[in-house]
Design a protein around this motif. Structure first.
Motif, PDB file in Angstrom:
ATOM      1  N   VAL A 171       0.833  -1.207   0.000  1.00  0.00           N
ATOM      2  CA  VAL A 171       0.000   0.000   0.000  1.00  0.00           C
ATOM      3  C   VAL A 171       0.867   1.256   0.000  1.00  0.00           C
ATOM      4  O   VAL A 171       0.594   2.237  -0.713  1.00  0.00           O
ATOM      5  N   ALA A 172       1.944   1.254   0.809  1.00  0.00           N
ATOM      6  CA  ALA A 172       2.827   2.424   0.858  1.00  0.00           C
ATOM      7  C   ALA A 172       3.509   2.671  -0.494  1.00  0.00           C
ATOM      8  O   ALA A 172       3.594   3.811  -0.971  1.00  0.00           O
ATOM      9  N   LEU A 173       3.975   1.584  -1.114  1.00  0.00           N
ATOM     10  CA  LEU A 173       4.607   1.736  -2.427  1.00  0.00           C
ATOM     11  C   LEU A 173       3.597   2.187  -3.478  1.00  0.00           C
ATOM     12  O   LEU A 173       3.921   2.976  -4.377  1.00  0.00           O
ATOM     13  N   PHE A 174       2.366   1.708  -3.366  1.00  0.00           N
ATOM     14  CA  PHE A 174       1.348   2.110  -4.337  1.00  0.00           C
ATOM     15  C   PHE A 174       1.013   3.599  -4.195  1.00  0.00           C
ATOM     16  O   PHE A 174       0.734   4.274  -5.187  1.00  0.00           O
ATOM     17  N   GLU A 175       1.022   4.100  -2.960  1.00  0.00           N
ATOM     18  CA  GLU A 175       0.815   5.538  -2.768  1.00  0.00           C
ATOM     19  C   GLU A 175       1.889   6.345  -3.493  1.00  0.00           C
ATOM     20  O   GLU A 175       1.602   7.347  -4.179  1.00  0.00           O
ATOM     21  N   GLU A 176       3.160   5.917  -3.369  1.00  0.00           N
ATOM     22  CA  GLU A 176       4.249   6.616  -4.050  1.00  0.00           C
ATOM     23  C   GLU A 176       4.118   6.466  -5.562  1.00  0.00           C
ATOM     24  O   GLU A 176       4.359   7.420  -6.326  1.00  0.00           O
ATOM     25  N   TYR A 177       3.712   5.283  -6.012  1.00  0.00           N
ATOM     26  CA  TYR A 177       3.522   5.033  -7.444  1.00  0.00           C
ATOM     27  C   TYR A 177       2.428   5.937  -8.010  1.00  0.00           C
ATOM     28  O   TYR A 177       2.581   6.546  -9.079  1.00  0.00           O
ATOM     29  N   ALA A 178       1.316   6.051  -7.306  1.00  0.00           N
ATOM     30  CA  ALA A 178       0.212   6.890  -7.771  1.00  0.00           C
ATOM     31  C   ALA A 178       0.591   8.364  -7.783  1.00  0.00           C
ATOM     32  O   ALA A 178       0.141   9.138  -8.639  1.00  0.00           O
ATOM     33  N   ALA A 179       1.441   8.783  -6.822  1.00  0.00           N
ATOM     34  CA  ALA A 179       1.872  10.184  -6.790  1.00  0.00           C
ATOM     35  C   ALA A 179       2.760  10.527  -7.981  1.00  0.00           C
ATOM     36  O   ALA A 179       2.748  11.668  -8.467  1.00  0.00           O
ATOM     37  N   LEU A 180       3.540   9.551  -8.481  1.00  0.00           N
ATOM     38  CA  LEU A 180       4.422   9.798  -9.616  1.00  0.00           C
ATOM     39  C   LEU A 180       3.722   9.598 -10.955  1.00  0.00           C
ATOM     40  O   LEU A 180       4.145  10.160 -11.966  1.00  0.00           O
ATOM     41  N   HIS A 181       2.655   8.800 -10.956  1.00  0.00           N
ATOM     42  CA  HIS A 181       1.973   8.463 -12.210  1.00  0.00           C
ATOM     43  C   HIS A 181       0.957   9.545 -12.549  1.00  0.00           C
ATOM     44  O   HIS A 181       0.108   9.909 -11.737  1.00  0.00           O
ATOM     45  N   ARG A 182       1.026  10.046 -13.771  1.00  0.00           N
ATOM     46  CA  ARG A 182       0.155  11.150 -14.164  1.00  0.00           C
ATOM     47  C   ARG A 182      -1.285  10.702 -14.399  1.00  0.00           C
ATOM     48  O   ARG A 182      -2.218  11.465 -14.168  1.00  0.00           O
ATOM     49  N   ARG A 183      -1.470   9.506 -14.914  1.00  0.00           N
ATOM     50  CA  ARG A 183      -2.802   9.076 -15.336  1.00  0.00           C
ATOM     51  C   ARG A 183      -3.566   8.305 -14.270  1.00  0.00           C
ATOM     52  O   ARG A 183      -4.625   7.768 -14.550  1.00  0.00           O
ATOM     53  N   LEU A 184      -3.050   8.242 -13.081  1.00  0.00           N
ATOM     54  CA  LEU A 184      -3.693   7.488 -12.017  1.00  0.00           C
ATOM     55  C   LEU A 184      -4.293   8.470 -11.019  1.00  0.00           C
ATOM     56  O   LEU A 184      -3.561   9.196 -10.336  1.00  0.00           O
TER      57      LEU A 184
END
Length: 585
Positions: A183-196
């Motif tokens: 979940v923590a990594l997904f939060e960081e992934y979503a913050a970097l991803h423009r289309r999410l």
């Protein structure tokens, strides 16, 4: 026979034989609701079969279908060998028909199943399935003693799918740690991803169980479908969470690198150069990968080296290529640099035609093209004879002076034909700007070399015959004196190092045979006249005019007007009448 599936305390009674909906480049996970466009005939038949009757009549309403991903998206009519063996049972919530014949289907993933057998049905594939719950999922998701499903039913195990396999007792602490990391990594992934959108992160946080969290994260990762299929086939929840953590870590590193490249590119651009963003980003990517840039600068450099240019010229051109490599291809300065390199490549540096240095041949060509002019022809033949002896003539330039129409320009063309050289005519009438001769400085867009260099490019060889026509019509004003610029071109001692303002390198004109024409010597400056050998072409006598008309003018006019000479009769005094009444010196 029926199969009982569990999801968050819900029980679903499903027929163990389900219609199959093959998916191209799509993998759907349990707990996920997704719309799909269905267009293939077999897929539409499977949806119709699921809507008509399938599953056991329960309070959930039935309408179940099996979603299985294709191994290759290129297969239009997949068979059992083209499909994966692990899929998701989904409930069909809604089916809408579109005007183009396709159907829009709203599906909800229920649970993961393992296919034990594919079999053909009427127009579609049907599969026999067995439950494949995640090891380590919550107790409400697992089989309970006394349920309709057999206790011998086993979860999916990739390495041993056909053997009974008891559900291992998972460590709740390990699953909790894996879920928090994912979940923590997904939060960081979503913050970097423009289309999410950030709402997806909130959805993952609000998921009730680690299994829901894991499948929600897997459903929103922008990865290839084979990677998503491996996540769906994870043998247990701990393995799924670990795979998600490793996958998210790699994706985050890629996104950070993209952000770094974007930041470097944006910092190097001016405010008015935003439109160059994509090109600069591509350069930064090549630089990060250590690869050569993808434009044609390398090709230009190879062409320059293959041309065998003089050392000084090649060094100057290579300096421009290095500047061009550092510029944006769309900048105005890059256009100027590219045009300069193109001119260097287009000019002849060593190419030449073989001279026909035969005085008899030259005499025959001159007599064929012109009647009379014996004194003029003798002087031209002297010129060619000296050229045949020494191979290079550094004497004065021939200047043909005479009234309009006496054949000055055609004499220059005949000289080129007699020598076997290319002929280029350059009109100087009305030229007032010195830059027309010596070229423009490369300080603005649209600058060009002078007319001398342009003539050499048209000739394509280093030894053409260049006719400078109407040299007495040169003018001068505040922009300079073009007659003065011609001094360097016509001086035998200077023409070997002619320097055009545009090229900024010396160009050798010593092998060029220059011929000038003028109507009068009065308009030619003394300094320029000193560099010429004047050959006067006087007017013709009546018998010469009559011979020229019969040999050259009349046949030429008959040909131009499409007349057969055999069908034309001339009065004996017609040509004399035209000559005496309509020609004047």
């Amino acid at each position: 026979m029926s199969l009982t599936l569990f999801r968050d305390g819900e029980r679903f009674a499903v027929d163990e034989r389900l219609p199959v909906l093959p998916l191209r480049d799509v993998v759907i996970f349990p707990h996920v609701v997704m719309p799909l466009l269905v267009g293939r005939a077999a897929s539409l038949a499977a949806v119709e079969a699921a809507v008509r009757s399938n599953g056991v009549a329960t309070s959930d309403g039935g309408r179940f279908i099996l979603l299985v991903a294709q191994r290759s998206a290129d297969v239009d009519d997949p068979s059992a060998a083209d499909l994966f063996r692990v899929g998701v049972v989904a409930r069909v919530h809604q089916v809408g028909r579109l005007p183009n014949g396709t159907a829009k289907v709203l599906l909800e993933g229920i649970a993961r199943v393992r296919v034990t057998r594919f079999a053909p049905a009427t127009g579609y594939l049907r599969a026999t399935v067995a439950a494949a719950p995640l090891v380590g999922a919550s107790a409400s998701d697992e089989h309970e003693p006394g349920d309709d499903a057999s206790d011998a039913e086993t979860p999916y195990a990739p390495d041993d799918a056909t053997e009974p396999h008891a559900i291992a007792t998972a460590d709740p602490a390990a699953i909790e740690i894996g879920a928090r990391r994912a979940v923590a990594l997904f939060e960081e992934y979503a913050a970097l991803h423009r289309r999410l959108p950030q709402e997806v992160v909130q959805l993952v946080h609000e998921s009730a169980t680690p299994e829901r969290q894991a499948f929600a994260i897997a459903a929103h990762l922008t990865v290839k479908h084979d990677v998503r299929q491996r996540l769906l086939e994870a043998p247990d929840l701990a393995a799924l969470l670990g795979a998600l953590g490793d996958l998210l870590t790699g994706e985050i590193e890629i996104l950070k690198l993209e952000r770094k490249i974007e930041s470097d590119v944006r910092g190097s651009l001016f405010q008015n150069q935003r439109e160059f963003y994509l090109q600069e980003q591509l350069k930064a990517i090549h630089k990060e990968l250590g690869a050569e840039d993808g434009d044609d600068v390398a090709e230009l450099e190879a062409q320059l080296r293959a041309r065998g240019l003089p050392e000084a010229v090649e060094a100057r051109a290579m300096r421009e290529v290095r500047k061009l490599r550092r510029m944006s291809p769309l900048s105005p300065e890059a256009t100027v640099a590219r045009n300069f390199v193109d001119w260097i490549l287009a000019l002849p540096w060593h190419e030449r035609t073989d001279d026909v240095l035969d005085v008899a041949h030259a005499r025959a060509v001159l007599d064929e093209d012109h009647f009379g002019l014996d004194e003029v022809k003798e002087r031209i033949l002297d010129h060619i004879a000296v050229l045949s002896l020494v191979g290079k003539l550094d004497g004065p330039v021939l200047c043909l002076v005479g009234a309009p129409g006496v054949g000055k320009t055609s004499l220059g063309r005949s000289v080129a034909r007699a020598l076997g050289r290319k002929f280029v005519r350059m009109s100087l009438g009305g030229v007032r700007d010195e830059a027309e001769i010596r070229g423009h400085r490369r300080t603005y867009i649209g600058s060009m070399p002078g007319r001398v260099i342009q003539a050499m490019r048209r000739a394509g060889v280093v030894n053409p015959v260049v006719l400078l026509d109407e040299v007495d019509k040169l003018g001068h004003d505040y922009r300079g004196d073009p007659a003065a610029a011609l001094l360097e071109v016509l001086d035998p001692e200077q023409r070997a190092t002619f320097n055009d303002h545009y090229l900024e390198v010396d160009y050798d004109l010593s092998q060029v045979l220059f011929v000038t024409t003028a109507n009068s010597l009065a308009g030619i400056p003394d300094a320029l006249r000193d560099r010429m050998e004047v050959i006067r072409i006087a007017g013709y006598l009546d018998h010469e005019k009559l011979a020229i008309a019969r040999r050259h003018l009349v046949p030429r006019q008959l040909t131009r007007h499409g007349l057969d000479p055999a069908h034309v009769q001339w009065d004996a005094d017609a040509l004399k009448g035209v000559m005496r009444g309509y020609t004047r010196e």
